[in-house]
Scaffold this active site. Structure first.
Site, short mmCIF file in Angstrom:
data_model
loop_
_atom_site.label_atom_id
_atom_site.label_comp_id
_atom_site.label_asym_id
_atom_site.label_seq_id
_atom_site.Cartn_x
_atom_site.Cartn_y
_atom_site.Cartn_z
CD GLU A 35 7.08 -10.32 33.29
OE1 GLU A 35 6.50 -9.23 33.42
OE2 GLU A 35 6.49 -11.41 33.16
CB CYS A 66 3.00 -15.11 33.11
SG CYS A 66 1.71 -16.34 33.01
CD GLU A 89 -3.18 -1.70 23.52
OE1 GLU A 89 -3.76 -2.63 24.11
OE2 GLU A 89 -2.57 -0.79 24.12
CE LYS A 123 -7.85 -3.13 26.52
NZ LYS A 123 -6.61 -3.22 25.68
CB SER A 143 2.81 -5.64 33.07
OG SER A 143 2.00 -4.49 33.05
CG PHE A 146 1.83 -9.07 24.01
CD1 PHE A 146 2.55 -10.10 23.41
CD2 PHE A 146 2.41 -8.37 25.04
CE1 PHE A 146 3.85 -10.41 23.84
CE2 PHE A 146 3.69 -8.67 25.48
CZ PHE A 146 4.41 -9.70 24.89
P1 NAD Z 1 0.27 -4.98 29.79
O1 NAD Z 1 0.09 -4.86 31.25
O2 NAD Z 1 1.10 -3.96 29.09
O3 NAD Z 1 -1.16 -4.92 29.05
C1 NAD Z 1 -2.24 -5.71 29.49
C2 NAD Z 1 -3.54 -4.98 29.19
O4 NAD Z 1 -3.54 -3.73 29.89
C3 NAD Z 1 -3.73 -4.65 27.71
O5 NAD Z 1 -5.05 -4.95 27.35
C4 NAD Z 1 -3.40 -3.17 27.61
O6 NAD Z 1 -4.19 -2.50 26.65
C5 NAD Z 1 -3.74 -2.63 29.00
N1 NAD Z 1 -2.84 -1.55 29.44
C6 NAD Z 1 -1.53 -1.37 29.12
N2 NAD Z 1 -1.03 -0.30 29.77
C7 NAD Z 1 -2.04 0.21 30.51
C8 NAD Z 1 -2.14 1.31 31.42
N3 NAD Z 1 -1.11 2.12 31.68
N4 NAD Z 1 -3.32 1.53 32.04
C9 NAD Z 1 -4.39 0.72 31.79
N5 NAD Z 1 -4.35 -0.34 30.94
C10 NAD Z 1 -3.20 -0.59 30.31
O7 NAD Z 1 0.77 -6.46 29.50
P2 NAD Z 1 1.27 -7.08 28.13
O8 NAD Z 1 2.58 -6.45 27.77
O9 NAD Z 1 0.18 -7.05 27.13
O10 NAD Z 1 1.49 -8.60 28.55
C11 NAD Z 1 2.67 -9.09 29.12
C12 NAD Z 1 2.57 -9.13 30.61
O11 NAD Z 1 1.46 -9.93 31.01
C13 NAD Z 1 3.79 -9.77 31.27
O12 NAD Z 1 4.12 -9.03 32.41
C14 NAD Z 1 3.30 -11.16 31.64
O13 NAD Z 1 3.99 -11.77 32.71
C15 NAD Z 1 1.89 -10.87 32.00
N6 NAD Z 1 1.06 -12.06 31.96
C16 NAD Z 1 0.71 -12.61 33.14
C17 NAD Z 1 -0.04 -13.77 33.18
C18 NAD Z 1 -0.42 -14.40 34.48
O14 NAD Z 1 -1.17 -15.35 34.47
N7 NAD Z 1 0.05 -13.93 35.61
C19 NAD Z 1 -0.45 -14.36 31.97
C20 NAD Z 1 -0.08 -13.76 30.77
C21 NAD Z 1 0.68 -12.59 30.77
#
Ligand code: NAD
Length: 489
Positions: A380, A286, A181, A178, A231, A154
């Site tokens: 985090e 991140c 959402e 994808k 994450s 997000f």
């Molecule tokens: P998230 O992991 O909750 O969601 C990421 C994606 O995974 C979304 O598209 C979501 O629909 C999907 N998703 C969520 N839960 C899921 C599950 N149980 N099974 C399968 N798919 C699932 O992450 P977020 O909250 O959208 O974003 C924030 C996180 O992203 C933070 O931890 C941040 O550090 C990380 N991030 C990392 C980088 C990097 O380069 N390392 C860059 C941007 C964000």
């Protein structure tokens, strides 16, 4: 013909150049700025994915055969559309993600830079050729992988999709995106602009959804590679599931970035950089400064960081966090740390922005005397929160950083070049900085962390991404040097 999603209230899937509604599950898209519903997003499933993959597979036949010089022409035009629509895209990012205008605009500018990098791929992608023995020549070509998926988080609704789309598509792949959402609207505009830029139907597709869609992507037999950003918890799930289905996978996870601050650091530069890093994008980066390890007497720097933090005001130069649940989670971390003995120097709890009472705001927060065993020091937080861990020794500071399971970024603040090198050589992080709060490597350098901040080989952007999005073909040729003579005479 593609419909115009900006004229529709609901987010659609985008398959084979068409925006399509889905009558199944759906959820509201909420603006973090004021908590109001701004759209609705379908939570589609396997059938939608099947259609998108089939469309991509059809498009792949001709797209993969185009030359790279032909393919990048789309991204020259796309880059110009990003620039043309900069203010509209900025507003859209701001609305769905809750950033400040300046942060959202910087995201569009970064998207332009990423597209420019893709435009330079024909110059960068040099194959090799060598006469390996008399009359025998070896050469390489980079072949596209096929159908690739990109699953995004997000926190950067436009930029993170553009980490993958321009490079993967320029290198001859067809893509299924994808988006998160929580922020699916910027991706709709990406689809529209790629269409306008002349990308053939089916080369780029969007499937909206949640966990069910991500699992379907990992399991789909006709998807060749999956890139994921999000994450660490989900990165592990996706990496395990996609690779167990024999797909190539690169999964970037969360972070806990440490800044090691030495007593000789320039107080003004350090404080300004650290406060901006901790609070930028409301700490939902991140690359955000999360844990400051203060070595020796750094009281004067801590004092200035507090002063800088107090200039950061929610709803003015500080955006919202993504959901009410995120606000609660961040504030719980602060309260638990305080209860465990940490000292809250600047307190961002219970922030309310007049006129936007329904929004999700947390003010900048600085917490001193945090110990490495506290949850707030290890996990985090993903909010505008800086924890300060005190130590009297540079090696102990490095040890604290090294113990973190993450490894996205780490910085050192000092005026001493030797000490800066000493720290940088020893920290366990993929992206490091000297007197830099957010050490993001700009194009053409690549983006990617270490340890539990990244699963898979290579980085997601820059030159490093070429290996991920392509297969190397080796061609060995041998010709009889006399064979042509009779024919030619
Ligand atoms: P998230 O992991 O909750 O969601 C990421 C994606 O995974 C979304 O598209 C979501 O629909 C999907 N998703 C969520 N839960 C899921 C599950 N149980 N099974 C399968 N798919 C699932 O992450 P977020 O909250 O959208 O974003 C924030 C996180 O992203 C933070 O931890 C941040 O550090 C990380 N991030 C990392 C980088 C990097 O380069 N390392 C860059 C941007 C964000």
């Amino acid at each position: 013909m593609s419909a115009n999603p900006s004229s529709q209230s609901a987010v659609r899937n985008y398959i084979s150049g068409q925006f399509r509604a889905d009558a199944g599950r759906a959820m509201e898209v909420i603006s973090p700025l004021d908590g109001q519903a701004i759209s609705e997003v379908p939570l589609s499933g396997r059938e939608t994915l099947d259609e998108a993959v089939a469309a991509a597979r059809r498009a792949f036949t001709s797209w993969s055969k185009a030359t790279i010089k032909e393919r990048v022409q789309v991204f020259f035009r796309f880059r110009n559309l990003l620039e043309k629509h900069k203010s509209e895209l900025t507003e859209l990012i701001r609305l769905e993600n809750g950033k400040t205008y300046g942060e959202a605009e910087a995201e569009v500018l970064k998207g332009i830079e990423l597209s420019e990098f893709a435009c330079s791929l024909p110059q960068i992608l040099s194959d090799e050729i060598q006469e390996v023995s008399k009359g025998v020549e070896c050469r390489t070509t980079h072949a596209p992988l096929g159908i690739v998926a990109s699953i995004t988080p997000f926190n950067f609704p436009l930029m993170v999709p553009l980490w993958t789309i321009p490079n993967a598509i320029s290198l001859g792949n067809c893509m299924i995106l994808k988006p998160s959402e929580l922020v699916p609207m910027s991706a709709q505009r990406i689809a529209e602009m790629l269409h306008e830029a002349g990308l053939p139907d089916g080369v780029f597709n969007i499937v909206n959804g949640d966990r069910e869609m991500v699992e379907a992507i990992c399991d789909h037999p006709d998807i060749d590679a999956v890139s994921f950003v999000g994450s660490t918890k989900v990165a592990k799930i996706v990496y395990r599931r996609a690779t167990s289905n024999l797909k190539r996978c690169l999964a970037l996870g969360g972070a806990k970035n440490h800044l090691i601050v030495l007593p000789d650091a320039n107080p003004e530069i350090s404080a300004a950089n650290i406060a901006a890093s901790m609070s930028g994008c409301a700490g939902q980066r991140c690359m955000a400064a999360s844990a400051m390890v203060a070595v020796g007497n750094t009281e004067h720097i801590v004092q200035r960081i507090c002063e800088e933090s107090q200039k950061i005001v929610p709803g003015q130069n500080l955006g919202a966090v993504i959901t009410g649940a995120a606000k609660e989670r961040i504030e719980r971390y602060i309260t638990e740390a305080e209860a465990a003995g940490a000292k809250v120097l600047v307190d961002g709890r219970n922030a309310v922005v007049p006129g936007k009472e329904g929004g999700f705001y947390v003010g900048p927060t600085v917490i001193d005397h945090v110990t490495p065993d506290m949850a707030i020091a290890q996990e985090e937080v993903f909010g505008p929160v800086l924890v300060i861990i005190r130590t009297d020794d540079i090696d102990k500071a490095i040890e604290i950083e090294n113990k973190s399971p993450y490894g996205n970024a780490a910085s050192v603040f000092t005026e001493n070049g030797g000490l800066a090198n000493y720290v940088i050589e020893r920290v366990s992080a993929g992206m490091t900085g000297v007197n830099v709060g957010v050490p993001v490597p700009r194009e053409p350098f690549s983006f990617g962390g270490w340890n539990e901040s990244r699963f898979g080989v290579g980085d997601i952007t820059g030159k490093s991404s070429i290996a991920f999005w392509t297969k190397l073909k080796k061609i060995t040729s041998k010709w009889d040097p006399k064979a042509w003579k009779d024919w030619a005479s």
